[in-house]
Design an enzyme around this catalytic site. Structure first.
Site, mmCIF file in Angstrom:
data_model
loop_
_atom_site.group_PDB
_atom_site.id
_atom_site.type_symbol
_atom_site.label_atom_id
_atom_site.label_comp_id
_atom_site.label_asym_id
_atom_site.label_seq_id
_atom_site.Cartn_x
_atom_site.Cartn_y
_atom_site.Cartn_z
ATOM 1 N N LYS A 1 0.820 -1.244 0.017
ATOM 2 C CA LYS A 1 0.056 -0.101 -0.067
ATOM 3 C C LYS A 1 0.752 1.355 0.054
ATOM 4 C CE LYS A 1 -4.242 -2.225 1.379
ATOM 5 N NZ LYS A 1 -3.708 -3.585 1.815
HETATM 6 C C1 LIG Z 1 -4.669 -4.498 1.380
HETATM 7 C C2 LIG Z 1 -3.821 -5.922 1.086
HETATM 8 C C3 LIG Z 1 -4.125 -6.815 0.239
HETATM 9 C C4 LIG Z 1 -5.369 -6.932 -0.453
HETATM 10 O O1 LIG Z 1 -5.492 -5.718 -1.378
HETATM 11 P P1 LIG Z 1 -6.775 -5.317 -2.009
HETATM 12 O O2 LIG Z 1 -6.200 -4.205 -2.960
HETATM 13 O O3 LIG Z 1 -7.562 -4.601 -1.060
HETATM 14 O O4 LIG Z 1 -7.205 -6.238 -2.819
HETATM 15 C C5 LIG Z 1 -3.388 -7.990 0.007
HETATM 16 N N1 LIG Z 1 -2.290 -8.392 1.144
HETATM 17 C C6 LIG Z 1 -1.856 -7.371 1.773
HETATM 18 C C7 LIG Z 1 -0.677 -7.583 2.654
HETATM 19 C C8 LIG Z 1 -2.477 -6.140 1.861
HETATM 20 O O5 LIG Z 1 -1.995 -5.120 2.825
#
Ligand SMILES: *Cc1c(COP(=O)(O)O)cnc(C)c1O
Length: 468
Positions: free
Chosen positions: A112
């Site tokens: 993220k």
């Molecule tokens: C947020 C997250 C996901 C899922 O991602 P999306 O964009 O919500 O599908 C998967 N793995 C990790 C480590 C995350 O932080």
């Protein structure tokens, strides 16, 4: 570039407008009016560019006139300069066919950061003098919260209220949020709530005139288009390294809110030759069921060792349904209203057939995740986290895929972020990287609230800076 709402009635906005607004006022999500297309020659010409330059090239058609090219490049250089690896999102080979795309070299150890480090800068850039301060309200299953807080802590004219389900995030995730003591950061642990409960309260605030009349709300969840846009870049980066546009590549994507994998869909619509997008879920498998049987019905959330995927209602799936269903916002609004009332809906034939052309899916149970972590460790010498393990399990489950197609599993979190689960599966406890420093010695600050909407609104409106 203009953006339209998936529910058809909100007025179109430009890039600056959608970035600052987050959710559309008709309850829909913004998508570009059309997909920019790159020809194979244009894609080939992107090979070998430094990450920040590639990011600027991919994103400029979406940003349009809102930010000039040289300025956008400067923002990308600042955002990606904070990553601990010069390649920003390095690709690591596991065996003849499988690769890991490491997306966790940012400040808070999950993918993220790739989008949110940039989004923090975009907020500052796009707020003009005299604008009311931006109040970001968000819900997190762990990683969005830490990444968003790191990206906006101490920034001017922006404050953040981040809700997380109390006791349902890892200790590293919680501390990465609660040890940031900047006065513009407010952490709220919601008692007895799941991520979906927190998310529902946030969505309700966006549609609540008692809140929106007082505060200028914005979103950092992946309902914010700018986040998805920034994630499109690493699909290009990985595919170019593996021979695109001459060679097709498949991606396996650990999925929760369908944001990351939707960015892969956007890359495909832009012309990147993607053979398949594999949607990997844990036992919270609404997306796997929707893609295999057309049944999109939400059960209750089951906590797993991959908490960032413990989601039943995947907001960004709406963007896919809109695009696959002929972009009929009025029809989709009716379909989504039905879902909101009954928590169940059936995909239309057009939606199912459209998805089947590109998407596959698989679900990982606890044993599958443990096995994938052990395989990566024993066969390839790589330590992976439980979310990445869901992706790798799903990659291995694609028995009908052409063996000449490389499969890239997105490594969405650093294994140290979930070190208890990794240690249970592999016997090895991954050390925290030096960049998180003395996380376990720092003071924590958060408040606890019951999972009650009016208590939440009272708290946020009492502590936020009102519009003047
Ligand atoms: C947020 C997250 C996901 C899922 O991602 P999306 O964009 O919500 O599908 C998967 N793995 C990790 C480590 C995350 O932080």
């Amino acid at each position: 570039m203009d953006y339209v709402s998936t529910r058809g009635t909100a007025p179109p906005l430009d890039f600056a407008g959608v970035t600052l607004a987050g959710l559309a006022p008709d309850g829909g999500l913004y998508v570009p009016r059309e997909w920019p297309r790159f020809t194979p020659d244009e894609i080939a010409a992107l090979a070998g560019l430094p990450y920040a330059r590639l990011a600027q090239r991919i994103m400029q058609p979406f940003v349009g006139d809102s930010i000039a090219p040289e300025r956008l490049l400067a923002l990308c250089e600042t955002a990606y300069g904070r990553f601990a690896h010069a390649a920003v999102t390095p690709l690591v080979q596991l065996d003849e066919r499988n690769w890991l795309l490491e997306l966790f070299h940012g400040p808070t150890l999950a993918f993220k950061d790739v989008a949110l480090q940039l989004l923090g800068l975009l907020f500052e850039e796009l707020l003009t003098q005299g604008d009311a301060p931006l109040t970001i309200v968000g819900a997190t299953s762990g990683d969005t919260g830490s990444a968003a807080i790191d990206a906006v802590a101490g920034r001017e004219n922006v404050e953040i209220f981040m809700l997380h389900p109390k006791g349902r995030v890892s200790d590293v995730q919680r501390r990465q949020m609660t040890t940031v003591l900047a006065p513009n950061v407010h952490n709220i642990a919601v008692e007895g709530a799941s991520f979906d409960d927190c998310q529902a309260m946030v969505k309700r605030m966006f549609g609540d005139p008692a809140v929106t009349a007082r505060l200028r709300l914005s979103a950092v969840n992946s309902i914010n288009w700018a986040r998805l846009m920034a994630q499109v870049v690493y699909y290009f980066a990985a595919a170019l390294q593996l021979g695109a546009p001459r060679r097709k590549v498949a991606f396996s994507v650990p999925t929760g809110n369908f944001g990351d994998v939707f960015a892969g869909y956007v890359a495909a619509r832009m012309g990147l030759p993607i053979e398949r997008l594999i949607v990997a879920t844990n036992v919270n498998d609404i997306l796997h069921r929707a893609l295999t049987t057309g049944d999109y019905s939400a059960g209750s959330v089951e906590p797993t060792i991959a908490p960032s995927m413990d989601i039943q209602v995947s907001s960004n799936f709406e963007r896919l349904l809109f695009d696959l269903g002929g972009r009929d916002g009025i029809a989709l609004a009716a379909q989504m209203k039905g879902f909101e009332a009954s928590r169940a809906m059936q995909l239309t034939n057009a939606q199912r057939e459209g998805a089947a052309g590109l998407f596959a899916s698989a679900r990982a149970e606890a044993g599958d995740m443990a096995q994938a972590m052990r395989w990566a460790s024993e066969a390839c010498g790589q330590t992976i986290d439980p979310h990445t393990a869901c992706g790798l399990h799903a990659a291995h489950a694609q028995t009908d895929l052409d063996p000449a197609v490389p499969v890239v599993t997105l490594a969405t979190a650093h294994p140290a972020k979930f070190r208890d689960a990794v240690e249970r599966a592999t016997g090895q406890r991954p050390p925290l990287p030096a960049r998180v420093g003395d996380l376990f010695k720092r003071e924590e600050r958060m408040i606890e609230l019951p999972g009650d909407y009016s208590a939440m609104v009272d708290y946020v409106t009492a502590h936020a800076v009102a519009r003047s």
